[in-house]
Structures are given as C-alpha cells and as structure tokens.
Scaffold this motif. Structure first.
Motif, PDB file in Angstrom:
ATOM      1  N   PRO A 289      13.317   5.185  15.427  1.00 39.20           N
ATOM      2  CA  PRO A 289      12.741   5.875  14.267  1.00 39.20           C
ATOM      3  C   PRO A 289      13.666   5.789  13.063  1.00 39.20           C
ATOM      4  CG  PRO A 289      12.595   7.233  16.235  1.00 39.20           C
ATOM      5  CD  PRO A 289      13.472   6.083  16.592  1.00 39.20           C
ATOM      6  N   GLY A 290      13.106   5.395  11.915  1.00 34.62           N
ATOM      7  CA  GLY A 290      13.898   5.279  10.703  1.00 34.62           C
ATOM      8  C   GLY A 290      14.835   4.099  10.698  1.00 34.62           C
ATOM      9  N   GLY A 291      14.600   3.133  11.583  1.00 33.22           N
ATOM     10  CA  GLY A 291      15.492   1.985  11.692  1.00 33.22           C
ATOM     11  C   GLY A 291      15.097   0.824  10.794  1.00 33.22           C
ATOM     12  N   ILE A 292      15.808  -0.279  10.999  1.00 38.35           N
ATOM     13  CA  ILE A 292      15.620  -1.479  10.177  1.00 38.35           C
ATOM     14  C   ILE A 292      14.176  -1.960  10.216  1.00 38.35           C
ATOM     15  CG2 ILE A 292      16.234  -3.928  10.049  1.00 38.35           C
ATOM     16  CD1 ILE A 292      19.062  -3.068  11.044  1.00 38.35           C
ATOM     17  N   ARG A 293      13.557  -1.947  11.392  1.00 39.82           N
ATOM     18  CA  ARG A 293      12.208  -2.485  11.546  1.00 39.82           C
ATOM     19  C   ARG A 293      11.189  -1.702  10.725  1.00 39.82           C
ATOM     20  NH1 ARG A 293      10.554  -5.957  15.232  1.00 39.82           N
ATOM     21  NH2 ARG A 293      12.459  -6.958  14.487  1.00 39.82           N
ATOM     22  N   GLU A 294      11.355  -0.390  10.610  1.00 42.89           N
ATOM     23  CA  GLU A 294      10.398   0.393   9.836  1.00 42.89           C
ATOM     24  C   GLU A 294      10.451   0.022   8.350  1.00 42.89           C
ATOM     25  OE1 GLU A 294      10.640   4.572  10.636  1.00 42.89           O
ATOM     26  OE2 GLU A 294       9.826   4.352  12.658  1.00 42.89           O
ATOM     27  N   ILE A 295      11.626  -0.263   7.835  1.00 40.17           N
ATOM     28  CA  ILE A 295      11.736  -0.696   6.438  1.00 40.17           C
ATOM     29  C   ILE A 295      11.082  -2.073   6.270  1.00 40.17           C
ATOM     30  CG2 ILE A 295      13.324  -1.221   4.550  1.00 40.17           C
ATOM     31  CD1 ILE A 295      15.350   0.666   5.867  1.00 40.17           C
ATOM     32  N   GLU A 296      11.358  -2.974   7.216  1.00 42.10           N
ATOM     33  CA  GLU A 296      10.763  -4.310   7.145  1.00 42.10           C
ATOM     34  C   GLU A 296       9.250  -4.247   7.251  1.00 42.10           C
ATOM     35  OE1 GLU A 296      14.514  -6.835   9.039  1.00 42.10           O
ATOM     36  OE2 GLU A 296      12.877  -6.156  10.356  1.00 42.10           O
ATOM     37  N   PHE A 297       8.740  -3.422   8.167  1.00 40.78           N
ATOM     38  CA  PHE A 297       7.294  -3.283   8.331  1.00 40.78           C
ATOM     39  C   PHE A 297       6.648  -2.761   7.049  1.00 40.78           C
ATOM     40  CE2 PHE A 297       6.419  -2.951  13.199  1.00 40.78           C
ATOM     41  CZ  PHE A 297       6.898  -4.233  13.355  1.00 40.78           C
ATOM     42  N   LEU A 298       7.278  -1.791   6.419  1.00 43.14           N
ATOM     43  CA  LEU A 298       6.717  -1.221   5.194  1.00 43.14           C
ATOM     44  C   LEU A 298       6.629  -2.290   4.104  1.00 43.14           C
ATOM     45  CD1 LEU A 298       5.741   1.046   3.384  1.00 43.14           C
ATOM     46  CD2 LEU A 298       8.121   1.746   3.042  1.00 43.14           C
ATOM     47  N   ALA A 299       7.705  -3.017   3.906  1.00 47.08           N
ATOM     48  CA  ALA A 299       7.709  -4.056   2.870  1.00 47.08           C
ATOM     49  C   ALA A 299       6.666  -5.131   3.187  1.00 47.08           C
ATOM     50  CB  ALA A 299       9.098  -4.683   2.758  1.00 47.08           C
ATOM     51  N   GLN A 300       6.605  -5.578   4.441  1.00 45.75           N
ATOM     52  CA  GLN A 300       5.697  -6.667   4.799  1.00 45.75           C
ATOM     53  C   GLN A 300       4.237  -6.241   4.732  1.00 45.75           C
ATOM     54  OE1 GLN A 300       7.277  -7.776   8.616  1.00 45.75           O
ATOM     55  NE2 GLN A 300       9.044  -8.820   7.719  1.00 45.75           N
ATOM     56  N   ALA A 301       3.943  -4.998   5.108  1.00 45.01           N
ATOM     57  CA  ALA A 301       2.558  -4.527   5.027  1.00 45.01           C
ATOM     58  C   ALA A 301       2.066  -4.536   3.591  1.00 45.01           C
ATOM     59  CB  ALA A 301       2.450  -3.119   5.618  1.00 45.01           C
ATOM     60  N   LEU A 302       2.890  -4.071   2.676  1.00 44.25           N
ATOM     61  CA  LEU A 302       2.501  -4.065   1.268  1.00 44.25           C
ATOM     62  C   LEU A 302       2.403  -5.490   0.726  1.00 44.25           C
ATOM     63  CD1 LEU A 302       4.664  -1.047   0.060  1.00 44.25           C
ATOM     64  CD2 LEU A 302       2.178  -1.108   0.289  1.00 44.25           C
ATOM     65  N   GLN A 303       3.260  -6.366   1.205  1.00 39.38           N
ATOM     66  CA  GLN A 303       3.174  -7.766   0.795  1.00 39.38           C
ATOM     67  C   GLN A 303       1.858  -8.391   1.264  1.00 39.38           C
ATOM     68  OE1 GLN A 303       7.277  -8.848   2.334  1.00 39.38           O
ATOM     69  NE2 GLN A 303       7.157 -10.237   0.581  1.00 39.38           N
ATOM     70  N   LEU A 304       1.496  -8.159   2.520  1.00 35.77           N
ATOM     71  CA  LEU A 304       0.246  -8.704   3.051  1.00 35.77           C
ATOM     72  C   LEU A 304      -0.944  -8.200   2.248  1.00 35.77           C
ATOM     73  CD1 LEU A 304       0.557  -8.468   6.952  1.00 35.77           C
ATOM     74  CD2 LEU A 304       0.960 -10.445   5.508  1.00 35.77           C
ATOM     75  N   PHE A 305      -0.964  -6.897   2.000  1.00 36.04           N
ATOM     76  CA  PHE A 305      -2.139  -6.271   1.411  1.00 36.04           C
ATOM     77  C   PHE A 305      -2.299  -6.624  -0.067  1.00 36.04           C
ATOM     78  CE2 PHE A 305      -4.578  -2.594  -0.245  1.00 36.04           C
ATOM     79  CZ  PHE A 305      -5.703  -2.732   0.560  1.00 36.04           C
ATOM     80  N   TYR A 306      -1.194  -6.702  -0.801  1.00 37.92           N
ATOM     81  CA  TYR A 306      -1.279  -6.918  -2.244  1.00 37.92           C
ATOM     82  C   TYR A 306      -0.831  -8.315  -2.673  1.00 37.92           C
ATOM     83  CZ  TYR A 306      -1.821  -1.836  -2.675  1.00 37.92           C
ATOM     84  OH  TYR A 306      -2.272  -0.549  -2.577  1.00 37.92           O
ATOM     85  N   GLY A 307      -0.329  -9.120  -1.751  1.00 34.95           N
ATOM     86  CA  GLY A 307       0.296 -10.390  -2.124  1.00 34.95           C
ATOM     87  C   GLY A 307      -0.616 -11.339  -2.863  1.00 34.95           C
ATOM     88  N   ALA A 308      -1.912 -11.406  -2.474  1.00 35.18           N
ATOM     89  CA  ALA A 308      -2.832 -12.334  -3.130  1.00 35.18           C
ATOM     90  C   ALA A 308      -3.044 -11.957  -4.592  1.00 35.18           C
ATOM     91  CB  ALA A 308      -4.170 -12.356  -2.399  1.00 35.18           C
ATOM     92  N   ARG A 309      -2.987 -10.663  -4.889  1.00 36.69           N
ATOM     93  CA  ARG A 309      -3.225 -10.197  -6.256  1.00 36.69           C
ATOM     94  C   ARG A 309      -1.935 -10.093  -7.069  1.00 36.69           C
ATOM     95  NH1 ARG A 309      -6.368  -5.168  -3.929  1.00 36.69           N
ATOM     96  NH2 ARG A 309      -5.287  -5.936  -2.082  1.00 36.69           N
ATOM     97  N   GLN A 310      -0.806 -10.007  -6.390  1.00 38.23           N
ATOM     98  CA  GLN A 310       0.480  -9.863  -7.072  1.00 38.23           C
ATOM     99  C   GLN A 310       1.458 -10.916  -6.536  1.00 38.23           C
ATOM    100  OE1 GLN A 310       1.028  -7.932  -9.531  1.00 38.23           O
ATOM    101  NE2 GLN A 310      -0.394  -6.213  -9.437  1.00 38.23           N
ATOM    102  N   PRO A 311       1.345 -12.163  -7.010  1.00 33.45           N
ATOM    103  CA  PRO A 311       2.192 -13.241  -6.464  1.00 33.45           C
ATOM    104  C   PRO A 311       3.687 -12.961  -6.536  1.00 33.45           C
ATOM    105  CG  PRO A 311       0.439 -14.151  -7.818  1.00 33.45           C
ATOM    106  CD  PRO A 311       0.403 -12.661  -8.018  1.00 33.45           C
ATOM    107  N   VAL A 312       4.120 -12.089  -7.464  1.00 34.73           N
ATOM    108  CA  VAL A 312       5.552 -11.823  -7.614  1.00 34.73           C
ATOM    109  C   VAL A 312       6.148 -11.202  -6.362  1.00 34.73           C
ATOM    110  CG1 VAL A 312       5.319  -9.502  -8.610  1.00 34.73           C
ATOM    111  CG2 VAL A 312       7.265 -10.920  -9.236  1.00 34.73           C
ATOM    112  N   ILE A 313       5.326 -10.568  -5.510  1.00 37.83           N
ATOM    113  CA  ILE A 313       5.862  -9.924  -4.307  1.00 37.83           C
ATOM    114  C   ILE A 313       5.887 -10.873  -3.110  1.00 37.83           C
ATOM    115  CG2 ILE A 313       5.091  -7.678  -5.122  1.00 37.83           C
ATOM    116  CD1 ILE A 313       2.891  -7.722  -3.026  1.00 37.83           C
ATOM    117  N   GLN A 314       5.498 -12.136  -3.314  1.00 46.60           N
ATOM    118  CA  GLN A 314       5.480 -13.099  -2.214  1.00 46.60           C
ATOM    119  C   GLN A 314       6.886 -13.682  -1.992  1.00 46.60           C
ATOM    120  OE1 GLN A 314       2.499 -16.060  -3.037  1.00 46.60           O
ATOM    121  NE2 GLN A 314       0.857 -14.574  -3.260  1.00 46.60           N
ATOM    122  N   VAL A 315       7.832 -12.819  -1.644  1.00 47.87           N
ATOM    123  CA  VAL A 315       9.212 -13.253  -1.421  1.00 47.87           C
ATOM    124  C   VAL A 315       9.573 -13.040   0.041  1.00 47.87           C
ATOM    125  CG1 VAL A 315       9.914 -12.827  -3.789  1.00 47.87           C
ATOM    126  CG2 VAL A 315      10.088 -11.002  -2.121  1.00 47.87           C
TER     127      VAL A 315
END
Length: 864
Positions: A289-315
């Motif tokens: 809980p609260g570890g590295i994977r949770e931060i990575e999951f949060l960033a990647q989920a937002l990238q997946l969901f918004y990436g097509a509309r916001q290319p700047v987050i495709q990093v």
C-alpha cells in the motif's frame, strides 16, 4: 580531495560504500586495480557523461586482441560490473539523484543489449540484424534498478523467407543466453520475455503482423500499460519505428471508458491478495500500500485514458508522465509534487535495498539495525526515515484509492421480448460471449458489457431483430478481433446503429461484409459516405486495383456497392442520386473492361434503365454492342459476367439487339438498315433511352447520330393505339397468376404506366430524352398537375422497388405474397402500421392510373 557529496572525502565515501554494499566490496577485492580506475574516473570531468562511446573504447581494452565471442561477452560483463560500481558510488554519496542514477543504469543496459546482439550476429556470420529488440518495464522507461530484470521483446519483420524464420529464434535465444549466462564472471542481466504477445505460450520472435493482430484482438489493459514504456533499443531500427506507430495506436485508443480505473483497481487487489502476504504488505516498498506500483498505476491509468486527446502525456517515464499530467491540468500541481517526492524517496530506498547484495528485493528488513543502516545511507536518522516512509505511503495510498475504487458493474441484458424466437436469440447472445481463446479474456467480457445497452437499443429499432442478431453474430465471428470490435462499436454507437441497419436492410450486402469485414471500417472511416461519385472517380479507383484485373475490379465493386447502400439507408442521398451513382459505377466497370481488353472500335450503347441513368439494385445492363470486334465483345462479356469467388461485375443483357439473337457486335451500318427497314415500332420505342455509355467514342457518336435521325423519322408516325394496346397486354399477361395488388410494376397504376406515358409524350413532342426525370421536367412545363402526380408516384414505387431489391440485389417487380412481409416493407419505408402503408400504396397507384389515362388523352390531342 575536496568534499565528496555527503562525505568529507572520496576515500570516506568509498569506504562507507564498500561497507554498505557487500557485492561491490567483493568485486573491488577481486579486481584491486578497479579502485585506481574508480579514483581516476570519478575525479575526471567526463565522469557524469560517460556513455556508449567511452564504454565501447573501454570494452575493447578489456577484451584485448583476437578475442572470440565468449571473451567479448566476458569483457562486457566486467565492464558492466565496473560501471555499476561507479554509478552506485555516486548515488550512495548523494552526488546523483535517483533519476540520474536510473538513467545511467538504463543507458548501460541499452549498451550491453546492443553489444550482445552484435556479438551474436558476428558469431553467426549474419551481416544484417534480422530482428529488433524492444525494452519494456523499467528499462523501457529509462528507470532501471541496480538489480532489475530487463523486460524485452524480440520482433521480426513480415517475411516469408523460411531461412529468416528459423534464423531469428536462434539469434534471440543466443542473445538471451549472452545476457543471462554468467560463465563464472557473473551475468549481465536476468531476462524476462513474458511481456511478448501470448506470453510464454507465444512465439519467441513474433512478426510485426502477429503483434498487430494480437494487440487488436487480445491485448489487455495491463499490456497497454506495459507498452507505454516500450522502446526500441537494438537491431532493425526501421522495424522499431513501425512498432512505435503500432504502440501509440494500442496504448492510447480513443474509445477507453472509465472502467479502466476499475480494472486497474482489480489488478491491484489481485496483487494484494495473491502476492503479498500479511507480513509483506507493509515491508514491500514496491507492491505494498502506498508503494511504487500505486504511483506508476495512477500515472499510467491517466495516460491510457487521456493520451489520445493529450499527446503531451504520451511519455515513458513515471515522473515525466506526472509532470505532463500537471501541465495539461489532469493532476493538480500540489499532488504531482507530492507524488514525485514520494516516488523519489521510494526509488532511493529501493536502490539501497538492492545495493547491498545486488538482489532483486523490495522488502524492508525487519531487524532494527538493518533498517537503521538503510536510514543512515539515505542521510536520515531512524525516526526521520520511518516518519517519512509512513507519510509518503499514506499520502500515495489515499490518493490511489480516490481514483481506483472497484465498483460492481450493473448487469445489463437485452430483453428477449424483442425477438420472435427468444430461444434462438439466447443462443446467438451466448455466441457473442462464447469462451474461446479471445472471449475468455477479461477485456472481451468488459467490452461486451459496455456494448450490450447500445446493441439492445439498435436492435429495438430494427424491423427484424432476429435476423439482425443472427447476421451480427456471423459478422463478429468473421471479424476476428472481437474485443477490439466491441470496444469500437461501444465507443461509437452510430457505427453500431449503421451496422444494424445494414443487416436489417439486406442479406446480399450482409454477405459482402461477411466476406470482407474490413470494408465496414474502411468505408465508415473514410469521407466517401458524404460524397457522390461519378464515372471518373470510379474509373480512378478501378485503375488502382492490384493483381488480376477481373478479381480486383470485383472486390472494388463490392466495396462501392456497399458504400452506395450505406448512403441510401442513412438518407445521405435521395433516390435520384442513388440511381445515378449505381449507373456511374456500372459505366465505369464497362469502361474498365474495354480498357483492360483490347476492344478496337467497340462502343456500348445503354438502353432501358442503363440508358436512362436510372439503374437500381440488381439491375441488368441492357446494351447494344456496336463495332466489328466480335471476339473482343465476347471477352468483355466474360470479363463482366463470369462468376468468380468475388462474384460478377454486372450482368449484361443483349436481348434488344436486332432479332434478339446472333452476334453481339454489329457495325453501325447493319443497325441502321435494321432499324430503318425491319424493326418493329416497339424497338424504335426502346431507342428513346439509347445513350453512349462506354468504349470507342467516335463509334458511339455515329450510332447515336443515326438513332436520333431514325427515331425522329419514325416518331412522326407514332402508332398511339398500338403502344397503348401493348401496355394493356403487358398488364394482362405478365405475372397474371398474381393478385393485381402485388404487381407494382406491370399492374394498373404501376411503374410501366408512368414509363409508357412518358415515352408517348417524348415521341409525340419529338424530343428524344433517355432520362425519365428529365422527361418529367419537360412535362411539368406544360402539364404541371399530371407531372406532379406521376413524379410523386414514380418516387414512391421506385422506393418500394429499391427496398425489395436490395435484400438480395436482384430484380423485383411484385410485392411478396406473405402479408406479414408487407408490414416489414412498410416499416422500412417509414410507415408505422401496415394499414398506413397499404393505404398510401393503393392511393399512389390509383393516382398514377388516372394520370396515365389523362396523359394518353392529352398526347392524342397533340399536333403531329
């Protein structure tokens, strides 16, 4: 030496580092000269910028001269160990941030992977690298740990060469061995290949096409997340670029729903339940809980969901993604700052855990003394360290839970009351969810759940839901990538509605889609649905077909027929436009045949609906062939009408040629003698609609000039009573066994009343006009009331005919015998009840018959 990071001197830092990192101390003991090397390198200005160029030089020094492949790999293993000590010391001393450290470790791994591939190719005497290597995970993101596995995927170009097919797996296996084998010196990296398509069950070196099919049909959300970090590192750079395009399409789709957050929450729950035991949850700084994977999951989920509309987050990197999410306002700046701070703290902690013995561990020790040593190595007291750890993990976990709440999705089903046969509907709905290798995946289950309400709504609007569902199941089965299809249709309900309307409209056009499912996507994603095409546009398309001309033309025709139907059922074109487009397609196919087969002086004259430019679904092409090239005419006839697996182009009908038999091709002079001396008047009447449509222009012009002259001469003596009698005979004799109500073409008040009446008008007024719409326009100038009734009736009956014809793309002149079919026909024409349809149908026919009789009387009074 001056102060060295958080230590007074370099020597103090090195001593503390060796005391903390047992594995580094062991290597320095085994290679005492490395201490002098380390002292010199760290003191050098180039220390911070060492990279592939310097490493290549050092590697050659380590292997010496005349080295074989194994000696080169051993030298590379020593180079990696020595560089990792340098990086570890700079990190431990606090001179480098964790991001600089992971970047250096990642670049070192890239170099090693590339050099191993080069050595393997040299040893195998392969001049050109036959594959590409992609890095995923922490290596792909440029965030490698001291003791990370490296996640890689091998990729091959699409190549049918059997030698290449066997060479690539051999190269890949040798690369893995070169990276993972120790040979007494120590391995370079542990290799994890499980992220390739189909995991361990998949091909070791999948082709690009195999990857493309897999990600479209079976790729799961966790694979999208993994591929966010995918990066080309070695081998065929062109192939790596192709995969980059595919990666973007797969990772950042436009049709993801918010269910992605629920799915990631479920993934994290499975990790907690299946991997983390109770005593490990608080100790695991990566998965807990609260570890590295949770931060990575949060960033990647937002990238997946918004990436097509916001290319700047495709990093690729986690912190890069977090910063980009803040830039576009998807995460507040204060949250991003806190997450980056927590991520840096946890990654530094992870490094310390792995630095001790270079083990892949993320577990905090339970012993107080060991935890104290780690705290000290990070520059904290034990109490400060424990406080910061709790604070960071608490914040991360609380934020993670805000975004990732696992919800129970409500069950949505399609009501069986829609169907005439509920039992069959149940079987078909189950077939859409059958548990085969594709649908057993959670992705397909979720996609179907999202699709269900839209499918139910579309079926509710269908005239025959049972038939539509049956055809939809067949289409899905042939489409193959059903997870992708369901996601696309759920994200674009208009496309689903169009598909359902097509299946509701026609079995013939449904079968076209079953044979070529890709046509639906090609047509709906192009701009051609909104555009009317003419003969020249069709000819341009036919000119681009590849392979055998007859086959390519048939496939092209299929797609264009489907496009015309979709324009029809969507209301993007009216009846007149549909007739013109269908006619233009037929003209282009005939012209293409004349261009493909040497046709000499042949010209084709359209008669009937073809001549009038009013072809409908399933129409034959009534033609006269003019010229002297009989063999060419026969070849063109075969080209157009020969049944092939892709069907025919257009059926030709030459029965209106002189005597209705004999050669297909006749010279203009033979036609002239026949029409002047032998033709019956109904044959002159048929020439009213003659029009040059394809072939040699000069021949066509000569023929039309001859027709105009003879038609005017013969029309002056138009036998009105003979034509009216002919109309009466057709009414009495054709389809005589059927009820007059059904005979919408030949019966009283049918289409032939209009056609005969307008032909009489043309012949008595001396204006030869092939197109009936133009004749109606001429009639309207002198008899507006009659023209209005006839036009209104003509449009209505032609729509009835079109709806009936498009079911099988066949000629249809009568209504079905089954009264239940009248109701369905009426619904397709927009009538809520069968009574309203029948009332309108009979009313139009009564009006047409009355107008026809009145027109005959007015034509009789016209001066000759």
């Amino acid at each position: 030496m001056e102060k060295f990071g958080r230590f007074a001197t370099f020597e103090a830092a090195l001593a503390a580092f060796q005391k903390f990192s047992l594995v580094s101390r062991g290597r320095l003991v085994a290679h005492p000269d490395w201490v002098d090397w380390l002292t010199a390198v760290v003191a050098s200005p180039e220390c911070a910028t060492r990279g592939p160029g310097r490493w290549s030089m050092d590697w050659r020094e380590l292997w010496g001269v005349h080295a074989d492949g194994e000696k080169k790999l051993n030298a590379l293993r020593l180079l990696k160990q020595r560089e990792q000590i340098r990086i570890g010391l700079l990190d431990f001393a606090g001179l480098w941030s964790w991001e600089k450290t992971t970047g250096a470790l990642s670049r070192l791994a890239d170099f090693c992977v590339g050099q191993v591939l080069q050595v393997v190719c040299e040893e195998s005497r392969v001049n050109q690298t036959p594959l590409a290597i992609l890095a995923l995970g922490k290596l792909g993101g440029g965030e490698l740990n001291y003791s990370s596995d490296i996640d890689i995927v091998f990729l091959a170009a699409d190549d049918e060469n059997p030698f290449a097919g066997s060479l690539r797996p051999m190269i890949a296996r040798q690369v893995v061995a070169g990276l993972a084998d120790s040979k007494g010196v120590g391995s370079l990296y542990r290799v994890d290949l499980r992220l390739r398509p189909d995991g361990n069950a998949g091909a070791l070196v999948p082709s690009f096409s195999e990857c493309e099919r897999y990600y479209a049909s079976s790729g799961e959300t966790w694979e999208r997340m993994a591929l966010i970090k995918a990066r080309f590192v070695a081998g065929d750079a062109g192939l790596g670029y192709e995969f980059e395009v595919l990666r973007h399409q797969f990772c950042f789709p436009r049709h993801l729903s918010e269910e992605v957050f629920e799915e990631i929450a479920a993934m994290k729950s499975r990790i907690d339940e299946e991997i983390l035991s109770a005593d490990r949850k608080e100790r695991d700084v990566k998965l807990g809980p609260g570890g590295i994977r949770e931060i990575e999951f949060l960033a990647q989920a937002l990238q997946l969901f918004y990436g097509a509309r916001q290319p700047v987050i495709q990093v690729r990197s986690t912190c890069g993604a977090l910063r980009a999410l803040s830039t576009v306002g998807l995460l507040p700046q204060d949250q991003v700052d806190a997450l980056i701070d927590a991520y840096g703290f946890l990654r530094n902690l992870e490094h310390r855990l792995q630095m001790v013995e270079e083990l892949q561990t993320h577990l905090l020790p339970t012993e107080a003394a060991a935890r104290s040593r780690i705290a000290e190595s990070l520059g904290f007291s034990t109490s400060e360290f424990e406080s910061k750890l709790r604070s960071h993990r608490s914040y991360v976990h609380e934020l993670f839970q805000q975004y990732f709440t696992k919800k129970e999705s409500p069950s949505v089903s399609i009501p069986l009351e829609l169907f005439a046969s509920p039992e069959e509907a149940v079987r078909n709905l189950e077939a859409l969810q059958q548990r085969d290798s594709l649908l057993s995946a959670p992705r397909a289950t979720r996609a179907y759940r999202r699709l269900t309400p839209f499918l139910g709504k579309a079926l509710h609007l269908a005239v025959e839901p049972d038939v539509v569902l049956r055809r939809f199941v067949s289409f899905v089965a042939r489409y193959g990538a059903r997870s992708y299809l369901f996601e696309t249709l759920a994200a674009n309900p208009k496309a689903l509605e169009l598909l359902v309307r097509l299946f509701d409209a026609s079995s013939f056009f449904s079968e076209i889609l079953f044979a070529q499912p890709e046509l639906f996507e090609e047509i709906t994603q192009s701009r051609s649905l909104g555009c009317r095409k003419g003969k020249e546009e069709y000819l341009e398309g036919l000119g681009c077909v590849r392979g055998e001309a007859a086959v390519g033309a048939r496939l092209y025709r299929r797609g264009e027929l489907l496009r015309i139907l979709l324009r029809d059922i969507l209301g993007l074109a009216d009846l007149l436009e549909i007739q013109r487009e269908y006619t233009a397609l037929a003209e282009a196919c005939l012209e293409f045949a004349c261009q493909t087969i040497p046709s000499g002086d042949l010209a084709y004259i359209g008669l009937g609906r073809f001549g009038g430019g009013e072809l409908a679904y399933g129409s034959d092409l009534d033609c006269l062939c003019v010229g002297s090239q009989e063999q060419s005419a026969l070849a063109i006839h075969r080209f157009l009408g020969e049944p092939l697996p892709a069907g025919i182009l257009f059926p030709m009908d030459y029965r209106l040629r002189p005597h209705g038999e004999g050669p297909l091709a006749l010279p203009v002079e033979v036609y002239e003698v026949y029409y002047r001396d032998k033709a019956q008047f109904w044959e002159i009447q048929a020439l009213t609609r003659a029009r040059f449509v394809a072939g040699e222009g000069k021949t066509g012009e000569r023929f039309i000039a001859m027709v105009d002259r003879l038609w005017r001469e013969r029309s002056r003596a138009c036998p009105l009573d003979e034509i009216i009698s002919m109309r009466e005979r057709i009414e009495q004799e054709r389809h005589a066994a059927l009820a007059p109500f059904q005979r919408f073409k030949t019966g009283a008040g049918g289409i032939l009343d209009i056609e005969f009446g307008l032909t009489l008008w043309s012949m008595r007024t001396g204006k030869r006009e092939p197109n009936f719409w133009n004749v109606l326009a001429d009639l309207r100038t002198r008899e507006p009331d009659l023209a209005g009734v006839l036009e209104d009736g003509y449009r209505f009956l032609r729509r009835v005919e079109a709806v009936l014809r498009r079911e099988r793309n066949q000629q249809q002149e009568v209504l079905p015998e089954d009264p239940t079919a009248w109701k369905k026909l009426g619904q397709r024409l927009g009538f809520p009840t069968v009574e309203e349809f029948i009332g309108a149908y009979e009313g139009k026919r009564k009006g047409i018959r009355a107008a026809y009789r009145e027109l005959c009387e007015r034509v009789r009074r016209l001066p000759r």
